[in-house]
Design an enzyme around this catalytic site. Structure first.
Site, mmCIF file in Angstrom:
data_model
loop_
_atom_site.group_PDB
_atom_site.id
_atom_site.type_symbol
_atom_site.label_atom_id
_atom_site.label_comp_id
_atom_site.label_asym_id
_atom_site.label_seq_id
_atom_site.Cartn_x
_atom_site.Cartn_y
_atom_site.Cartn_z
ATOM 1 N N PRO A 179 0.776 -1.242 0.000
ATOM 2 C CA PRO A 179 0.000 0.000 0.000
ATOM 3 C C PRO A 179 0.811 1.298 0.000
ATOM 4 O O PRO A 179 0.769 2.073 0.962
ATOM 5 C CB PRO A 179 -0.851 -0.134 1.261
ATOM 6 C CG PRO A 179 -0.003 -0.949 2.179
ATOM 7 C CD PRO A 179 0.723 -1.926 1.292
ATOM 8 N N CYS A 180 1.502 1.555 -1.093
ATOM 9 C CA CYS A 180 2.262 2.805 -1.198
ATOM 10 C C CYS A 180 1.331 4.017 -1.233
ATOM 11 O O CYS A 180 1.765 5.132 -0.952
ATOM 12 C CB CYS A 180 3.201 2.777 -2.397
ATOM 13 S SG CYS A 180 2.401 2.452 -3.962
#
EC number: 2.1.1.63
Length: 162
Positions: free
Chosen positions: A126-127
């Site tokens: 989850p950047c």
């Protein structure tokens, strides 16, 4: 060399191309295509089918974590950064500095940002949950508008299940 399979998932924020081999998913990336080019088919490996299904559940607000097999292709440093991303909880945010601290390399904030930008497993690693130290939305390969949408989506569904 392993054959690469592709399947498009039409999300509320654009077409996402899932690519993988017989063992694992290797990339989940937003495309500029307006319509899916690669339909999910019976002959796709299980990892691709599971990824497609889990993305569908995520976008419906029914899933917070992913369990299909995936492979991170990058340097040791990049892989450490990407692994650290998974520690940022659903509907939460962290900073590049937080990730640098998690990988015990506090001076590598810029390198963390670069590694973050090379993440090929969007949403799953989850950047989109990484923001600037001052709270601003910073770069996202899928576009800042998608990052904002994903964070709002998670917050909306987090409050429904909490």
């Amino acid at each position: 060399m392993n054959k690469i399979y592709r399947a498009d998932y039409e999300s509320p924020i654009g077409t996402i191309e899932i690519a993988g081999n017989d063992q694992a998913v290797v990339s989940i990336l937003f495309t500029d295509r307006e319509k899916a080019e690669y339909p999910l088919e019976k002959g796709h490996p299980d990892a691709i089918k599971e990824c497609w299904q889990q993305l569908d559940e995520y976008f419906k607000g029914e899933r917070r974590e992913f369990s299909f097999p995936y492979m991170m292709e990058g340097t040791n440093f990049q892989q450490r950064v990407w692994n650290a991303l998974t520690s940022i909880p659903y509907a939460s945010t962290g900073t590049y500095k937080d990730i640098a601290s998690l990988i015990e390399n506090e001076k590598a904030v810029r390198a963390v940002g670069t590694a973050n930008g090379r993440n090929k497993l969007s949403i799953v690693l989850p950047c989109h949950r990484i923001i600037g130290t001052n709270g601003t939305m910073t770069g996202y390969a899928g576009g800042i508008w998608r990052k904002e949408w994903l964070l709002e989506h998670e917050r909306k569904h987090f409050s429904k299940k909490s």
